[in-house]
Write a protein that holds these residues in place. Structure first.
Motif, PDB file in Angstrom:
ATOM      1  N   GLY A 264       0.782  -1.223   0.000  1.00 50.87           N
ATOM      2  CA  GLY A 264       0.000   0.000   0.000  1.00 50.87           C
ATOM      3  C   GLY A 264       0.816   1.276   0.000  1.00 50.87           C
ATOM      4  O   GLY A 264       0.278   2.357   0.276  1.00 50.87           O
ATOM      5  N   ILE A 265       2.123   1.192  -0.303  1.00 51.31           N
ATOM      6  CA  ILE A 265       2.926   2.421  -0.423  1.00 51.31           C
ATOM      7  C   ILE A 265       2.343   3.283  -1.535  1.00 51.31           C
ATOM      8  O   ILE A 265       2.262   4.508  -1.410  1.00 51.31           O
ATOM      9  N   ALA A 266       1.950   2.616  -2.642  1.00 56.57           N
ATOM     10  CA  ALA A 266       1.121   3.317  -3.634  1.00 56.57           C
ATOM     11  C   ALA A 266      -0.289   3.321  -3.053  1.00 56.57           C
ATOM     12  O   ALA A 266      -1.063   2.391  -3.238  1.00 56.57           O
ATOM     13  N   SER A 267      -0.605   4.370  -2.326  1.00 56.64           N
ATOM     14  CA  SER A 267      -1.774   4.395  -1.447  1.00 56.64           C
ATOM     15  C   SER A 267      -3.067   4.692  -2.188  1.00 56.64           C
ATOM     16  O   SER A 267      -3.067   5.119  -3.342  1.00 56.64           O
ATOM     17  N   LYS A 268      -4.152   4.519  -1.479  1.00 60.43           N
ATOM     18  CA  LYS A 268      -5.460   4.833  -2.051  1.00 60.43           C
ATOM     19  C   LYS A 268      -5.568   6.327  -2.324  1.00 60.43           C
ATOM     20  O   LYS A 268      -6.189   6.740  -3.305  1.00 60.43           O
ATOM     21  N   GLU A 269      -4.963   7.151  -1.487  1.00 63.55           N
ATOM     22  CA  GLU A 269      -4.976   8.598  -1.719  1.00 63.55           C
ATOM     23  C   GLU A 269      -4.199   8.962  -2.974  1.00 63.55           C
ATOM     24  O   GLU A 269      -4.581   9.876  -3.720  1.00 63.55           O
ATOM     25  N   MET A 270      -3.114   8.248  -3.210  1.00 65.10           N
ATOM     26  CA  MET A 270      -2.323   8.470  -4.416  1.00 65.10           C
ATOM     27  C   MET A 270      -3.141   8.142  -5.660  1.00 65.10           C
ATOM     28  O   MET A 270      -3.153   8.888  -6.649  1.00 65.10           O
ATOM     29  N   VAL A 271      -3.839   7.036  -5.619  1.00 65.71           N
ATOM     30  CA  VAL A 271      -4.663   6.600  -6.751  1.00 65.71           C
ATOM     31  C   VAL A 271      -5.767   7.614  -7.042  1.00 65.71           C
ATOM     32  O   VAL A 271      -6.043   7.948  -8.200  1.00 65.71           O
ATOM     33  N   VAL A 272      -6.395   8.125  -5.988  1.00 65.05           N
ATOM     34  CA  VAL A 272      -7.486   9.092  -6.155  1.00 65.05           C
ATOM     35  C   VAL A 272      -6.969  10.384  -6.784  1.00 65.05           C
ATOM     36  O   VAL A 272      -7.588  10.933  -7.704  1.00 65.05           O
TER      37      VAL A 272
ATOM     38  N   GLN B 123       7.249   7.483  -4.465  1.00 60.81           N
ATOM     39  CA  GLN B 123       7.417   6.994  -3.099  1.00 60.81           C
ATOM     40  C   GLN B 123       7.850   8.114  -2.162  1.00 60.81           C
ATOM     41  O   GLN B 123       7.670   8.004  -0.949  1.00 60.81           O
ATOM     42  N   CYS B 124       8.374   9.183  -2.722  1.00 58.79           N
ATOM     43  CA  CYS B 124       8.845  10.302  -1.916  1.00 58.79           C
ATOM     44  C   CYS B 124       7.873  11.472  -2.055  1.00 58.79           C
ATOM     45  O   CYS B 124       8.269  12.601  -2.371  1.00 58.79           O
ATOM     46  N   THR B 125       6.583  11.189  -1.839  1.00 56.67           N
ATOM     47  CA  THR B 125       5.533  12.210  -1.925  1.00 56.67           C
ATOM     48  C   THR B 125       4.682  12.164  -0.666  1.00 56.67           C
ATOM     49  O   THR B 125       4.734  11.203   0.113  1.00 56.67           O
ATOM     50  N   VAL B 126       3.879  13.179  -0.502  1.00 61.84           N
ATOM     51  CA  VAL B 126       2.976  13.244   0.652  1.00 61.84           C
ATOM     52  C   VAL B 126       2.047  12.040   0.665  1.00 61.84           C
ATOM     53  O   VAL B 126       1.741  11.478   1.724  1.00 61.84           O
ATOM     54  N   GLU B 127       1.586  11.611  -0.515  1.00 62.79           N
ATOM     55  CA  GLU B 127       0.570  10.559  -0.588  1.00 62.79           C
ATOM     56  C   GLU B 127       1.125   9.156  -0.356  1.00 62.79           C
ATOM     57  O   GLU B 127       0.359   8.229  -0.067  1.00 62.79           O
ATOM     58  N   ALA B 128       2.435   8.956  -0.515  1.00 66.55           N
ATOM     59  CA  ALA B 128       3.000   7.618  -0.359  1.00 66.55           C
ATOM     60  C   ALA B 128       2.804   7.122   1.070  1.00 66.55           C
ATOM     61  O   ALA B 128       3.086   7.838   2.038  1.00 66.55           O
ATOM     62  N   ASN B 129       2.343   5.889   1.214  1.00 70.26           N
ATOM     63  CA  ASN B 129       2.020   5.341   2.530  1.00 70.26           C
ATOM     64  C   ASN B 129       3.244   4.643   3.141  1.00 70.26           C
ATOM     65  O   ASN B 129       3.235   3.456   3.416  1.00 70.26           O
ATOM     66  N   THR B 130       4.315   5.414   3.291  1.00 67.80           N
ATOM     67  CA  THR B 130       5.471   4.934   4.013  1.00 67.80           C
ATOM     68  C   THR B 130       5.834   5.985   5.045  1.00 67.80           C
ATOM     69  O   THR B 130       5.208   7.050   5.114  1.00 67.80           O
ATOM     70  N   SER B 131       6.836   5.721   5.846  1.00 67.06           N
ATOM     71  CA  SER B 131       7.115   6.600   6.987  1.00 67.06           C
ATOM     72  C   SER B 131       7.837   7.880   6.580  1.00 67.06           C
ATOM     73  O   SER B 131       8.559   7.908   5.577  1.00 67.06           O
ATOM     74  N   PRO B 132       7.677   8.958   7.351  1.00 68.54           N
ATOM     75  CA  PRO B 132       8.436  10.183   7.108  1.00 68.54           C
ATOM     76  C   PRO B 132       9.941   9.950   7.151  1.00 68.54           C
ATOM     77  O   PRO B 132      10.702  10.603   6.428  1.00 68.54           O
ATOM     78  N   GLU B 133      10.372   8.994   7.991  1.00 67.36           N
ATOM     79  CA  GLU B 133      11.806   8.700   8.092  1.00 67.36           C
ATOM     80  C   GLU B 133      12.334   8.168   6.772  1.00 67.36           C
ATOM     81  O   GLU B 133      13.438   8.520   6.333  1.00 67.36           O
ATOM     82  N   VAL B 134      11.552   7.318   6.107  1.00 65.42           N
ATOM     83  CA  VAL B 134      11.942   6.792   4.797  1.00 65.42           C
ATOM     84  C   VAL B 134      11.980   7.918   3.765  1.00 65.42           C
ATOM     85  O   VAL B 134      12.913   8.016   2.959  1.00 65.42           O
ATOM     86  N   LYS B 135      10.991   8.768   3.796  1.00 67.06           N
ATOM     87  CA  LYS B 135      10.938   9.865   2.829  1.00 67.06           C
ATOM     88  C   LYS B 135      12.099  10.834   3.017  1.00 67.06           C
ATOM     89  O   LYS B 135      12.634  11.373   2.033  1.00 67.06           O
ATOM     90  N   ASP B 136      12.501  11.035   4.273  1.00 65.33           N
ATOM     91  CA  ASP B 136      13.663  11.889   4.525  1.00 65.33           C
ATOM     92  C   ASP B 136      14.915  11.299   3.891  1.00 65.33           C
ATOM     93  O   ASP B 136      15.744  12.030   3.324  1.00 65.33           O
TER      94      ASP B 136
END
Length: 802
Positions: free
Chosen positions: A380-388, A608-621
Motif C-alpha cells: 500500500g505504499i502506492a496508497s489509495k490517496e495516491m490513486v485518487v 514513493q517520496c511524496t505526501v501521498e506515499a504510505n510509508t514513513s516520514p523517516e523513509v521519505k527523509d
C-alpha cells in the motif's frame, strides 16, 4: 489525420420539463448531494416542475448545470472517451470547467446556485436575438439610431446576435430591426434582466467576492472561455467567471477557434440541439479561424507550479525526429510561412502539448487526459490517496495491493470508488504468487466482486489460471463481431519470453481446466482464443522493486518488434500498446521513453517520496537525500529461493549487504544447523535481534500448516523461511519508521528518484513535504513537451543552417 472531439454544453434556454430522465437514479449520490445543497428535489424540479419554477433563473441555472453534469458522466461511462476540448455557452461554461477538473460537482453547483440567485435579482432589462445581420451591420445600426445603451450579449453565429439592455431600449431596437430588409427575424428572449451586459455589474462584483472563497485546479483539458474565445488561463479563472456575467458570449469566435485547431467533431452534452445547430451555421457561414497557437502561462508557484495548456488538439509538426512505431503526438499537416531562414513554405511549427504525448487510443480506452500512470508499490505504499489524486487529474494510478490482507485491499477499493467520479480511471496491482497461487485467485475474485476493471499484472513469469479467469470475465462480441474486454490487464514485464506469453491467447490447458471447474463459461473460453492475455504491456527497464536490470534502449525496441510480430501472427482486431517504465524521473527520461515509441509511461520510485506515499516520514527523509548512485540490488523476499532481485536504497543502510549475505548463506548451506557458530551469532545479534529459534517460532505462527510441514521435513525450506523473515521484518521497520533499527530499512527504489531529486533541487519540490503525485506528473509531462519543442526547433534550425 487525427480527428479531435469537443464536448459543448448548452446554457439557459435549453431547459425543458422532463430533462434528466433516468440520470437522477443512475447517479443517485450526486442527485442527493444536489438536493442537500439546493434545499429542494432537483429530480422533481426537472421531471415534474410542479410549481412552474423551471424557467426562473435561480432554478434554471442549477437545474441545467446538474443535468449537463450527469449527462457528461453518463457519456464518459458509456463511451470511455475523454474529449480534446470543452466549451459551454454562458452557464454551460461551468460544465465545461467541471469536465476539465477545475472544480468538483459540489463546488460547481454552489457557484451556479449563487450565480443564478444574483442574476435573478436583475429587473427592468430585456434581451432579443437579431437574425440576419453581421456584428458590424448591427453595431452600425445601433450607433446610427443612438441606441448606445444596448450591449451585445451573445455572438451566437455570424448572423445570429443577441442584444441586451433596458427594456425600453430593447423595444425601440426591435421596431428598428423589424423594419430592416436584411433582418430575417427578431426574437425577444424570456429573461428578467439584461444578462451579459453592463447592467449586470453589481451582480458581477458580488459574484467576484463570492469566488474568493473557492480554490480552483489547473484545467486538465483546454476550456474555451466565453469572454475571450481562447483557452482558459489558470490565473484568470476567477476573472473570467466574474467577467462572464457582464461580458459578451463570443460563441461564434470560440467555435471558429476550435475549427482552426484541426479536424474537429462536436458533441452537445445535456440534451437538445441548440448548440449543434449554431455550430453548423458557423461552419457554413464563417469556417475556421486560424491563429498562432498560444502558450498559456504557468500556474503561480504558490499554487503548485504546473502549467495549463492552450489546446489539446495539435497542429502537426512535419515528419517528427522520433521513432514512428507509436505516435509521439497527434498530427495534422498545415502549411504556413515558416520562420525566417527556414524557407518560404514549410510546415508550421505549433507547440506540442502534454496531452498529446503518447497514444491517443490508449488515453481514449482508459478515459485519460494524459498517457501517464503511477505504478503500484507493495504494502500500500502506492496508497489509495495516491490513486485518487491521479484519477482526478486525468491520469491513472495503481494501488499497491501486494503483501496486504484481503480486507485491507477491499477497503482501499471501496475508498477509491467512493472518491472518484464515473469515468475517472484507477487500477489495482496483481502480483504473481508462485508459491501460493490461491492468493492470486482470491485477489481476482475480490476484483471481480468489487468491479475493478483494470489490473497491473506484476512479476509474472508465466500465465496463471487467476490471470486467465480475470481476463475471461466480461468478454463479449460487439456489433461488428469483434471481441471486447471489460476487464483489462496491463502486464509489467522486462523479458521478451514473458511478453510473448502475454501477447498470446490464454494457454489452452488453463482455459480447459477453468472450463472444467466451472470457473468460466464455454462462450468465455471460446472468446479467450481470439485475444491476447494482456490489453497492453509495460516494458520495465532498470527500476525499483523487482527488476531484471534491463536497459530501456535495448528492451523497448525488442518488445515493440515482438508486439508487431505477434499482432501479425494472431491477427488481433485491437492493437496491444506498449508503455515504458523504469528510470523515468526527469523530462529527459520521459522524452526518451516516448521517442523510443512508448504509448504511455509509468513512474514508480519518484512517487514513493511524496505526501501521498504510505510509508514513513523517516523513509521519505532518506529518499529525499539520495542521488542516482545510491541504490543496490538485493534478493527479493517473496522470490528468495529463485534468486529474483529487487533494487533498494543503500545510502546509510545495511539492508542490501545483509540481504545478499543471507542469500549467499542459503546457496552455500543446506540447513541453518550447518552454518558456523560465529556467523549464526552475527545473524542473531546484528540481523534478527533475536535467536534463530525465536524467528522460526514467529514464522510458524503465521504460515499455513502445509508450509510448516514441508519445512519440518526439509531443512533447506526451513532455512529459507527463517531468512525470508528478515525481509518482512526490514519492510515493517521502514513502513513504521522504527528509529532504533534504521540501518535495516528495506526501501525498494530505483535511480530515477536520484535524478528527480537533482532536477528539482533548489525548487519548492526539493522537500518531499511539497511533493504531490499528481502535481509531479503534470509538471513532468508539461516540461517533457517543452523539452520536445525545444529539441525539435533546434533540429529544424540545424538543418536549415546546413
Amino acid at each position: 489525420m487525427a480527428r479531435m472531439m469537443t464536448y459543448v454544453f448548452p446554457g439557459q434556454g435549453a431547459q425543458r420539463k422532463g430533462m434528466g430522465g433516468e440520470l437522477f437514479d443512475e447517479f443517485a449520490e450526486l442527485t442527493s448531494q444536489a438536493d442537500e445543497i439546493l434545499g429542494y428535489s432537483i429530480k422533481t424540479l426537472c421531471l415534474e416542475d410542479p410549481q412552474s419554477h423551471l424557467n426562473q433563473t435561480q432554478y434554471t441555472q442549477p437545474a441545467l448545470y446538474t443535468v449537463n453534469a450527469l449527462t457528461y458522466y453518463h457519456k464518459i461511462v458509456e463511451s470511455g472517451r475523454t474529449p480534446n476540448y470543452t466549451a459551454g455557452h454562458s452557464l454551460g461554461e461551468y460544465n465545461a470547467l467541471l469536465a476539465a477538473g477545475v472544480f468538483d460537482f459540489r463546488t460547481g453547483l454552489l457557484l451556479v446556485q449563487k450565480r443564478g440567485e444574483l442574476m435573478s435579482r436583475a429587473e427592468g432589462g430585456a434581451m432579443a436575438a437579431i437574425i440576419g445581420l453581421s456584428e458590424r451591420q448591427l453595431m452600425e445600426a445601433l450607433s446610427e439610431n443612438r441606441l448606445d445603451r444596448i450591449d451585445i450579449a451573445n455572438l451566437n453565429s455570424p448572423a445570429q446576435i443577441v442584444i441586451s439592455g433596458p427594456k425600453a431600449e430593447i423595444d425601440r431596437a426591435r421596431h428598428l430591426f423589424d423594419g430592416m430588409k436584411e433582418v430575417k427575424s427578431v426574437v425577444p428572449l424570456r429573461t428578467s434582466g439584461a444578462f451579459h451586459s453592463r447592467y449586470m455589474k453589481e451582480a458581477a462584483e458580488e459574484f467576484g467576492d463570492f469566488l474568493h472563497a473557492f480554490d480552483f485546479e489547473e484545467p486538465v483539458l483546454p476550456v474555451i472561455a466565453n469572454t475571450t474565445a481562447r483557452p482558459y488561463r489558470y490565473e484568470e479563472i476567477r476573472k473570467n467567471l466574474r467577467d462572464q456575467i457582464t461580458g459578451s458570449v463570443k460563441w461564434s469566435e470560440s467555435i471558429r477557434y476550435l475549427l482552426g485547431r484541426g479536424e474537429m467533431e462536436f458533441e452537445e452534452i445535456g440534451g437538445g440541439r441548440i448548440l449543434t445547430g449554431l455550430i453548423q451555421q458557423i461552419r457554413t457561414e464563417a469556417g475556421p479561424l486560424v491563429t498562432e497557437e498560444e502558450r498559456v502561462g504557468m500556474k503561480p508557484a504558490d499554487a503548485g507550479g504546473t502549467a495549463s495548456y492552450a489546446s489539446a488538439g495539435v497542429i502537426t509538426v512535419p515528419a517528427a525526429p522520433v521513432v514512428s512505431r507509436a505516435p509521439l503526438i497527434e498530427r495534422l499537416a498545415v502549411d504556413e510561412p515558416s520562420p525566417a531562414g527556414l524557407g518560404t513554405q514549410t510546415p508550421a511549427w505549433i507547440r506540442i502539448k502534454p496531452a498529446n504525448l503518447g497514444s491517443p487510443e490508449f488515453r481514449r480506452d482508459y478515459g485519460l487526459t494524459y498517457a501517464y500512470i503511477s505504478g503500484a508499490m507493495y504494502k500500500g505504499i502506492a496508497s489509495k490517496e495516491m490513486v485518487v489524486r491521479m484519477g482526478k487529474a486525468g491520469m491513472m494510478g495503481f494501488f499497491g495491493a501486494g503483501g496486504l490482507k484481503m480486507q485491507q485491499i477491499e477497503e482501499a477499493i471501496r475508498f477509491i470508488q467512493g472518491e472518484l467520479l464515473p469515468g475517472q480511471a484507477y487500477g489495482m496491482n496483481l502480483v504473481h504468487e508462485p508459491a501460493e497461487p490461491h492468493i492470486e485467485e482470491s485477489m481476482v475474485d475480490l476484483f471481480l466482486r468489487t468491479g475493478v476493471k483494470v489490473v497491473e499484472a506484476a512479476a509474472f513469469m508465466t500465465i496463471t489460471p487467476a490471470l486467465v479467469k480475470y481476463r475471461a470475465k466480461g468478454l463479449k462480441r460487439d456489433e461488428n463481431g469483434k471481441v471486447t474486454s471489460t476487464n483489462k490487464i496491463i502486464a509489467k514485464l522486462s523479458r521478451p519470453e514473458v511478453a510473448e506469453a502475454f501477447l498470446s491467447p490464454a494457454p489452452e490447458r488453463i482455459t480447459a481446466k477453468l472450463l472444467e471447474e466451472g470457473k468460466i463459461t464455454r462462450e468465455e473460453a471460446s472468446l479467450l482464443a481470439e485475444i491476447a492475455v494482456a490489453d497492453d504491456l509495460c516494458a520495465e527497464a532498470d527500476s525499483g522493486g523487482h527488476t531484471d536490470g534491463a536497459v530501456a534502449y535495448a528492451l523497448m525496441p525488442a518488445i515493440l518488434k515482438l508486439r508487431d510480430e505477434m499482432m501479425e501472427k494472431h491477427r488481433y482486431a485491437k492493437k496491444v500498446r506498449v508503455g515504458a517504465a523504469g528510470g523515468i524521473g526527469t523530462p529527459d527520461a520521459a522524452l526518451a521513453a516516448f521517442s523510443l515509441g512508448a504509448d504511455f509511461i509509468v513512474t514508480g520510485s519518484i512517487n514513493q517520496c511524496t505526501v501521498e506515499a504510505n510509508t514513513s516520514p523517516e523513509v521519505k527523509d532518506l529518499l529525499e537525500q539520495m542521488n542516482v548512485q545510491d541504490t543496490e540490488y538485493a534478493p527479493a523476499g517473496d522470490m528468495f529461493e529463485m534468486g529474483a532481485k529487487v533494487q533498494v536504497l543503500k545510502k546509510g543502510l545495511f539492508f542490501p549487504a545483509r540481504a545478499n549475505k543471507l542469500y549467499d548463506l542459503y546457496r552455500q548451506y543446506n540447513a541453518v544447523e550447518d552454518i558456523d557458530e560465529k556467523t549464526k551469532i552475527q545473524l542473531q545479534d546484528k540481523y534478527f535481534k533475536r535467536s534463530l529459534q525465536q524467528v522460526y517460532d514467529e514464522v510458524r505462527s503465521y504460515h499455513p500448516p502445509h508450509i510448516i510441514e514441508k519445512a519440518e521435513r526439509n531443512p533447506k525450506i526451513k532455512m529459507a523461511l527463517i531468512f525470508k523473515w528478515y525481509f518482512a521484518y526490514s519492510t515493517r521497520l521502514a513502513l513504521s519508521g522504527n528509529p532504533e533499527n534504521k540501518v535495516d530499512y528495506q526501501i525498494q527504489c530505483g535511480p530515477a528518484l536520484g535524478a528527480f531529486n537533482q532536477w528539482v533541487k533548489g525548487t519548492e519540490l526539493e522537500s518531499w513535504r511539497n511533493r504531490h503525485v499528481d502535481e509531479i506528473a503534470l509538471r513532468l509531462m508539461n516540461e517533457t513537451a517543452e523539452l520536445l519543442n525545444r529539441r525539435y526547433q533546434s533540429f529544424v534550425q540545424a538543418a536549415a543552417n546546413e
